[in-house]
Design an enzyme around this catalytic site. Structure first.
Site: not given
Length: 332
Positions: A190, A247
């Site tokens: 991620k 994120t």
């Protein structure tokens, strides 16, 4: 199993935030920092303005620069940057008591070996039961006690439940899983994908492009995790999809802010200058690309980001390369 004392290795933003969580959970907690000067500042000011400014630290929290001071702790939270995890755990090895669990809280793939942090732990502290803590969590919010939910993965169900009960605190809610690989794979990939979303934001490519990057990035994350032995169900939870959404959606993310700078025309060197905190996506991207190639997994977004960071292509080359890929059916 009862845990009363906790040692947190690594006094960056995330390590400091987790030390705050441990105190709120009722644990006698010691936070270890590498620099003695930082330890002295933490003791004097009760704040970590270097990495987590504006957050008063709990009066009960203790500080040390000496890993030996964690020898009697019932549980260890390891929070150094992923690329320093091996050296840190090796240094801690003489002070680790067999059977004391180590909760791995750093996200990434080790460069050179392409190993996850659980594999690094197994090689450096073979007598340490492992757990992985991962999920959508900004250090500043966690340290202030704002509501946060994360995944706590542990292969030993009884130990996992004990750790779940131990680390649960007001505002901090862990969910139990047994799939360590899935939890780690999501957290590692991620960060690379967040750089791509930052580039899109910096180039003002629009919300449609942003949504496409998250969705197709999630497909890359799932493919890689399954190829590594993880479960798609794990990646669809907090430690995968949840962490990816957070994120990739806020400049608070060090990885997205790096991508934002690149998208606005800065070079990699310019975007990194003066940064004290590590953008794990920058560190892990080469290992993620190499690992995917070894496993025969297609991760075009992540591969493109790795190529950009290595200076092999520029931002326009990254965008054009993704948009000109052969048309195909949508699938994970």
């Amino acid at each position: 199993m009862e845990f009363r004392t906790a040692g947190v290795i690594g006094a960056g933003a995330w390590g400091t935030a987790l030390a705050q969580v441990c105190v709120r959970a009722g644990l006698d907690t010691t936070l270890q920092a590498r620099e003695q000067k930082l330890v002295e500042t933490l003791r004097a000011t009760r704040a970590n303005d270097l990495y987590l400014p504006g957050v008063p630290l709990a009066d009960e929290l203790k500080f040390t620069a000496d890993l030996a001071d964690l020898a009697d702790c019932d549980v260890i939270l390891a929070v150094p940057p992923a690329q320093h995890m091996r050296a840190t755990l090796t240094a801690f090895a003489p002070h680790h008591r067999p059977g004391v669990p180590v909760v791995l809280c750093s996200k990434g793939v080790e460069r050179g070996t392409m190993k996850l942090m659980t594999e690094v732990l197994a090689e450096t502290l073979p007598n340490a039961p492992a757990a992985v803590l991962s999920g959508p969590s900004f250090a500043g919010e966690v340290s202030r006690g704002l509501p946060t939910a994360v995944t706590l993965a542990c292969a030993d169900a009884a130990l996992g439940q004990a750790l779940l009960n131990t680390l649960s605190a007001p505002g901090f809610r862990p969910y139990l899983a047994t799939d360590l690989v899935g939890a780690e794979a999501g957290g590692a990939l991620k960060n690379v994908l967040a750089i791509a979303c930052g580039i899109s934001e910096g180039r003002q490519l629009g919300r449609s492009a942003h949504a496409a990057l998250i969705t197709r990035g999630f497909a890359e994350m799932t493919r890689l995790a399954v190829a590594m032995g993880g479960q798609a169900e794990t990646v669809a939870g907090l430690c995968g999809l949840g962490d990816l959404v957070l994120t990739c959606s806020s400049p608070q993310s060090r990885n997205m802010s790096l991508g934002l700078a690149l998208g606005q025309g800065q070079t990699v060197e310019q975007a990194l200058v003066g940064k004290r905190s590590v953008a794990e996506g920058y560190e892990s991207a080469p290992a993620v690309r190499e690992l995917a190639a070894r496993l025969g997994v297609e991760i075009p977004i992540s591969e493109g980001v790795a190529a950009l960071l290595a200076g092999e292509i520029d931002v326009d080359g990254l965008i054009d390369g993704l948009l000109s890929r052969p048309l195909k059916a949508e699938r994970v």
